[in-house]
Write a protein that holds these residues in place. Sequence first.
Motif, short mmCIF file in Angstrom:
data_model
loop_
_atom_site.label_atom_id
_atom_site.label_comp_id
_atom_site.label_asym_id
_atom_site.label_seq_id
_atom_site.Cartn_x
_atom_site.Cartn_y
_atom_site.Cartn_z
N GLN A 132 67.83 -116.87 -60.13
CA GLN A 132 67.30 -115.82 -60.36
C GLN A 132 66.14 -116.24 -61.18
O GLN A 132 65.09 -115.37 -61.08
N ASP A 136 62.35 -115.27 -60.27
CA ASP A 136 61.56 -114.58 -61.19
C ASP A 136 60.28 -115.22 -61.34
O ASP A 136 59.13 -114.68 -61.55
N THR A 264 65.74 -111.53 -67.43
CA THR A 264 66.82 -112.07 -66.36
C THR A 264 67.85 -111.04 -66.53
O THR A 264 68.31 -110.80 -65.62
N ARG A 267 67.25 -107.77 -65.01
CA ARG A 267 67.30 -107.76 -63.78
C ARG A 267 68.85 -107.73 -63.22
O ARG A 267 69.19 -106.92 -62.27
N LYS A 268 69.79 -108.30 -63.83
CA LYS A 268 71.04 -108.21 -63.64
C LYS A 268 71.76 -106.95 -63.69
O LYS A 268 72.67 -106.49 -62.97
N LEU A 270 69.89 -104.06 -63.64
CA LEU A 270 69.63 -103.27 -62.20
C LEU A 270 70.34 -103.40 -61.01
O LEU A 270 70.81 -102.68 -60.59
N LYS A 271 70.64 -104.76 -60.80
CA LYS A 271 71.53 -105.08 -59.81
C LYS A 271 72.83 -104.43 -59.70
O LYS A 271 73.35 -103.78 -58.78
N GLN A 276 67.51 -102.47 -56.61
CA GLN A 276 67.08 -103.74 -56.15
C GLN A 276 66.04 -104.41 -57.39
O GLN A 276 65.09 -103.69 -57.48
N PRO A 277 66.33 -105.45 -57.91
CA PRO A 277 65.57 -106.03 -59.03
C PRO A 277 64.36 -106.48 -58.52
O PRO A 277 63.32 -106.58 -59.26
N ILE A 285 59.57 -104.70 -65.92
CA ILE A 285 60.76 -105.07 -66.49
C ILE A 285 60.68 -104.47 -68.18
O ILE A 285 61.22 -103.97 -68.89
N ALA A 303 67.54 -96.91 -66.44
CA ALA A 303 67.19 -97.38 -65.41
C ALA A 303 67.77 -96.38 -64.07
O ALA A 303 67.16 -95.95 -63.06
N TYR A 307 65.01 -94.95 -62.11
CA TYR A 307 64.52 -95.93 -60.95
C TYR A 307 65.24 -95.77 -59.82
O TYR A 307 64.91 -96.18 -58.63
#
Length: 308
Positions: A132, A136, A264, A267-268, A270-271, A276-277, A285, A303, A307
Amino acid sequence: MKKWVWTIIAVVVIAVAGGYAYANHRMTQQTYTAAMTAAKNAVQDKNYSVAEAAFQEALRHKSNDATAQRYLTQTQDFASAESAMGDSDFDSAKSDYTKVKTTADGYSILTQRATKALKQLKTIQLKEDMYQQIYDQAMTEYNGQSYTQSNATLDRIFKDSDAKQSYYTDIYNQAVDLRSANNKAIKGGGDGTPADDSSSSTSATTTSSSSDTTTSDSSTSSTVAGLTDSESAAAKNYKGSNEYTVPKSRTQLNGKTITAAQITAARKTLKAAGIQPGSFSDQDIRDGLIAAQKAGTSFKTYAEKNYK
């Protein structure tokens, strides 16, 4: 009828009833034992659905049997953990494996497998975090129009044979998509990556002196602190948002610069929320983290509301 006859009849009835009860108990015990044996054999063979059914069968004959119930719950938790691993839902897998491992007087085979799986999971999560971070970095380079450098960064993922394991399917596919975007941009003639080869140097020296002077003055005036001239130009021409094209207030949370680790982690989040990050730049972000704080809500809640 004489008294002794009644006595004989009573004895016979009691004997028959007792014999039936004993036979029934014995049959129940045999059926229970057979079901438990079948369940344990299925666990040995890693056929957990069959094991669950067999443990449930044992409980039908001994509904209050603590051992059968304990083994059944362990088997169900282990099967759930295995399913979560297949979906790369590592948090859920860790939770279920831990339940199996910490079950008091649990089935030893399941306890051992859960212990081993937790060690493996730790390694997998470390790898996922590394991939990741690489992705990034490559995305940041892509946003800065340094497409060749972005591809070079992505190669750290592609050259690692472990990256093709099913655990990393999402991040690997995102890396493939980003490489395709880089190649498309490079084919189109755009790349902000500093060129070190002699051909670039020769091209630069053939430019007229007046043009050189103008370019030099322009790049000097537009240089962003900490960037090379070409990177500064890329940041200036970039139409999206990144840390070089926004005010300082959009890079900080509570007066402190938003770190790579925070990005980071976001992003996790979001996942985990099914978003989808890879669709978001680092600055996207940052903006989301800041907006969530202003709204007085968690980044996950923000989010999911904005999103999706």
